[in-house]
Design a protein around this motif. Structure first.
Motif, mmCIF file in Angstrom:
data_model
loop_
_atom_site.group_PDB
_atom_site.id
_atom_site.type_symbol
_atom_site.label_atom_id
_atom_site.label_comp_id
_atom_site.label_asym_id
_atom_site.label_seq_id
_atom_site.Cartn_x
_atom_site.Cartn_y
_atom_site.Cartn_z
ATOM 1 N N ARG A 83 1.003 -1.191 0.077
ATOM 2 C CA ARG A 83 -0.125 -0.066 -0.035
ATOM 3 C C ARG A 83 0.820 1.151 0.126
ATOM 4 N N THR A 84 0.492 2.212 -0.637
ATOM 5 C CA THR A 84 1.153 3.310 -0.803
ATOM 6 C C THR A 84 0.471 4.472 -0.069
ATOM 7 N N PHE A 85 1.165 5.103 0.660
ATOM 8 C CA PHE A 85 0.620 6.258 1.582
ATOM 9 C C PHE A 85 1.177 7.772 1.038
ATOM 10 N N LEU A 86 0.332 8.833 0.879
ATOM 11 C CA LEU A 86 0.537 10.163 0.781
ATOM 12 C C LEU A 86 0.054 11.096 1.728
ATOM 13 N N THR A 87 0.662 11.992 2.152
ATOM 14 C CA THR A 87 0.104 13.178 2.848
ATOM 15 C C THR A 87 -0.008 14.487 1.990
ATOM 16 N N ILE A 88 -1.082 15.006 1.832
ATOM 17 C CA ILE A 88 -1.624 16.371 1.051
ATOM 18 C C ILE A 88 -1.953 17.514 2.352
ATOM 19 N N PRO A 89 -1.008 17.768 2.874
ATOM 20 C CA PRO A 89 -1.528 18.813 3.956
ATOM 21 C C PRO A 89 -2.335 19.995 3.529
ATOM 22 N N ARG A 90 -3.184 20.547 4.503
ATOM 23 C CA ARG A 90 -4.015 21.550 3.985
ATOM 24 C C ARG A 90 -3.275 22.762 4.056
ATOM 25 N N LEU A 91 -2.310 23.083 3.267
ATOM 26 C CA LEU A 91 -1.771 24.228 3.196
ATOM 27 C C LEU A 91 -2.470 25.352 2.497
ATOM 28 N N SER A 92 -3.634 24.959 1.884
ATOM 29 C CA SER A 92 -4.745 25.996 1.337
ATOM 30 C C SER A 92 -5.886 25.251 1.641
ATOM 31 N N HIS A 93 -7.028 26.240 1.245
ATOM 32 C CA HIS A 93 -8.432 25.631 1.450
ATOM 33 C C HIS A 93 -8.837 24.601 0.312
ATOM 34 N N GLY A 94 -9.588 23.817 0.667
ATOM 35 C CA GLY A 94 -9.951 22.998 -0.454
ATOM 36 C C GLY A 94 -9.670 21.302 -0.555
ATOM 37 N N VAL A 95 -8.663 21.069 0.125
ATOM 38 C CA VAL A 95 -8.086 19.929 0.479
ATOM 39 C C VAL A 95 -8.919 18.923 1.147
ATOM 40 N N LEU A 96 -9.533 17.870 0.427
ATOM 41 C CA LEU A 96 -10.751 17.233 0.915
ATOM 42 C C LEU A 96 -10.274 16.282 2.208
ATOM 43 N N LEU A 99 -4.493 12.699 4.295
ATOM 44 C CA LEU A 99 -3.783 11.494 4.411
ATOM 45 C C LEU A 99 -4.553 10.622 3.376
ATOM 46 N N ALA A 100 -3.880 10.151 2.547
ATOM 47 C CA ALA A 100 -4.465 9.399 1.207
ATOM 48 C C ALA A 100 -3.496 8.156 1.224
ATOM 49 N N VAL A 101 -4.392 6.931 0.416
ATOM 50 C CA VAL A 101 -3.712 5.994 0.376
ATOM 51 C C VAL A 101 -4.272 5.634 -1.101
ATOM 52 N N LEU A 115 -6.675 8.001 -5.514
ATOM 53 C CA LEU A 115 -6.379 8.130 -4.308
ATOM 54 C C LEU A 115 -7.825 8.031 -3.158
ATOM 55 N N VAL A 116 -7.605 7.300 -2.167
ATOM 56 C CA VAL A 116 -8.809 7.572 -1.141
ATOM 57 C C VAL A 116 -8.357 7.862 -0.045
ATOM 58 N N PRO A 117 -9.201 8.332 0.874
ATOM 59 C CA PRO A 117 -8.664 8.945 2.327
ATOM 60 C C PRO A 117 -8.398 7.698 3.343
ATOM 61 N N TYR A 118 -7.466 7.986 4.178
ATOM 62 C CA TYR A 118 -7.190 7.129 5.167
ATOM 63 C C TYR A 118 -7.183 7.619 6.653
ATOM 64 N N PRO A 119 -7.826 6.883 7.527
ATOM 65 C CA PRO A 119 -8.376 5.577 7.294
ATOM 66 C C PRO A 119 -9.651 5.334 6.692
ATOM 67 N N SER A 120 -10.513 6.718 6.721
ATOM 68 C CA SER A 120 -11.714 6.798 6.184
ATOM 69 C C SER A 120 -11.794 8.187 6.105
ATOM 70 N N TYR A 121 -13.130 8.467 5.199
ATOM 71 C CA TYR A 121 -13.275 9.998 4.900
ATOM 72 C C TYR A 121 -13.636 10.485 6.115
ATOM 73 N N ASP A 122 -14.467 10.022 7.084
ATOM 74 C CA ASP A 122 -14.794 10.612 8.583
ATOM 75 C C ASP A 122 -14.002 11.063 9.169
ATOM 76 N N TRP A 123 -12.483 10.536 9.121
ATOM 77 C CA TRP A 123 -11.528 11.234 9.925
ATOM 78 C C TRP A 123 -11.027 12.589 9.427
ATOM 79 N N HIS A 124 -11.652 12.971 8.298
ATOM 80 C CA HIS A 124 -11.101 14.269 7.491
ATOM 81 C C HIS A 124 -11.935 15.276 7.426
#
Length: 449
Positions: A83-96, A99-101, A115-124
């Motif tokens: 599995r491949t994880f990426l962080t996409i910090p909310r450095l600006s508005h609009g980042v859904l 933490l994605a996988v 890309l899908v949210p990790y561990p779930s979208y509820d966390w974000h």
């Protein structure tokens, strides 16, 4: 020292340019063809099925071209599964979600995988309204206990909605197993943006190593290091002059960046020195040529940093920070393998260097192990992970540097890519190889044809 630095820069230019004297058979260093795991010409985050797009993310604020992934981690399973994880910090508005996988369905997709949210979208989905969720993940680290460690900035667009926190997820169950909120005295709201995370576990005590961890976080604009002891539930902050930028270097873009990296000596299970012998923590400021180290036992001693100290004790602590050497050039991301080789990506040079711990930090021992202007660009994430064959592999998140300075790129240009290579391949100047199934099959095909 200055002469030594200049010599190294000249050597680097010679190596990576391929210039050779008349009669030489081949360049000293060939272009390294990394294995590409994934790449994106268009990175999009979609609202998962069953959810509605938040009203705050209207068309004017939700700009997909503002998405900037900064960290990568690869989790290895059995038989080459990953599995491949990426962080996409909310450095600006609009980042859904920050933490994605890569979706399992797109694990073998090279271009623009989903890309899908990790561990779930509820966390974000609370966008800073619920500080028990993830506000803005920026750094990750996978330890040997199958835990994904995450540093959450608590910021959105530079505004501190929540306190920064350290989270640990069980990668078997994808459930949260540990949380620690960083005290207000140890960070600066809106300023502390963490650029490195390292986690150390003590595997010398059977069955107990996964009940604890030491966590190290670099704060480049706060000029400090945060250390967290999981077993004690306590953190402390360390500051030192070497964690500040070199004032003699005046580049506009990086001039205020201090401690940018954190790496830790591997454990050496030998009879002479013992398990913890001579282990050190390495770091450097982004705006500096120096590599610095400090004994890990000093860093891990909370009382040295949390209790009032007299002048003599403070001076003794200062002596513990040692300049390892100077590169004569700036380095960005850094990682150390299990044999004590320290890797660093050189800014604006499309090159990766390696240095063996306990050797001199000079032009004779700083080895250029890779050069590729199309693959090694602006490396914001660099990791050494153990694959399922118990071998070290190096993975990098490489981005188009124009994206980080407000520049424009062509629509079909590759903006982000995840590239990898076996550590052995790097050190011995061999073709890159990895164990991930679909990639290895592709490599074998081209070797046979």
């Amino acid at each position: 020292m200055l002469l030594l630095c200049c010599c190294f820069v000249q050597l680097l230019i010679h190596l990576v340019s391929g210039d050779v004297a008349e009669g030489d058979v081949e360049p000293l260093l060939r272009r390294k063809e990394f294995v590409t795991l994934h790449k994106w010409s268009e990175l999009k985050l979609g609202v998962p099925e069953g959810y509605q797009q938040p009203p705050t993310l209207d068309a004017n604020r939700y700009a997909q071209d503002k998405l900037l992934p900064v960290d990568v981690d690869v989790e290895y399973g059995d038989d080459g599964y990953h599995r491949t994880f990426l962080t996409i910090p909310r450095l600006s508005h609009g980042v859904l979600y920050s933490l994605a996988v890569v979706a399992d369905s797109d694990n073998s997709t090279l271009l623009n995988p989903l890309l899908v949210p990790y561990p779930s979208y509820d966390w974000h989905s609370s966008f800073g309204q619920n500080c028990s969720s993830i506000t803005s993940a920026i750094r990750t680290f996978i330890d040997d206990c199958w835990r994904l460690w995450v540093v959450d900035l608590g910021q959105i667009n530079g505004i501190q909605y929540c306190a920064p926190q350290i989270l640990a997820f069980d990668l078997v169950t994808d459930q949260l197993i540990h949380r620690y909120v960083i005290p207000a005295s140890q960070y600066t709201p809106g300023v502390s943006i963490f650029t490195a995370l390292a986690v150390d576990i003590d595997d010398s005590v059977p069955k107990a190593e996964c009940s604890t961890a030491m966590v190290y976080i670099a704060d480049p604009w706060g000029y400090g290091l945060i250390v967290y002891d999981m077993s004690r539930g306590q953190s402390w902050r360390i500051q030192n002059a070497h964690m500040q930028p070199d004032q003699q270097l005046t580049q506009d873009k990086t001039g205020s960046s201090g401690i940018f990296t954190v790496s830790i000596s591997p454990r050496q299970h030998d009879k002479e020195g013992g398990d913890n012998a001579e282990r050190r923590l390495y770091f450097h400021a982004l705006n500096s040529f120096l590599e610095v180290s400090v004994p890990l036992v000093v860093v891990n001693n909370a009382s040295l940093w949390t209790q009032l100290k007299n002048t003599e004790t403070q001076n003794e602590l200062l002596k513990e920070f040692r300049i390892v050497g100077s590169r004569g050039i700036q380095c960005e991301s850094e990682a150390m393998d299990s044999e004590g080789n320290l890797y660093c990506s050189l800014i604006s040079s499309s090159a990766l260097i390696a240095w063996k711990e306990n050797s001199d930090y000079d032009s004779d021992h700083l080895k250029v192990v890779a050069y590729n202007p199309d693959r090694l660009r602006f490396v914001t994430g660099l990791k050494v992970n153990r694959n399922n064959l118990d071998e070290d592999e190096l993975w990098a998140l490489s981005s188009n540097p124009e994206l980080f300075v407000g520049g424009s790129v062509q629509t079909d240009d590759i903006k982000f890519q995840i590239i990898g290579c076996g550590v052995k391949n790097l050190l011995e100047n061999e073709p890159c190889s990895v164990v991930i199934n679909h990639l290895q099959n592709t490599i074998n095909y081209y070797k046979e044809h």
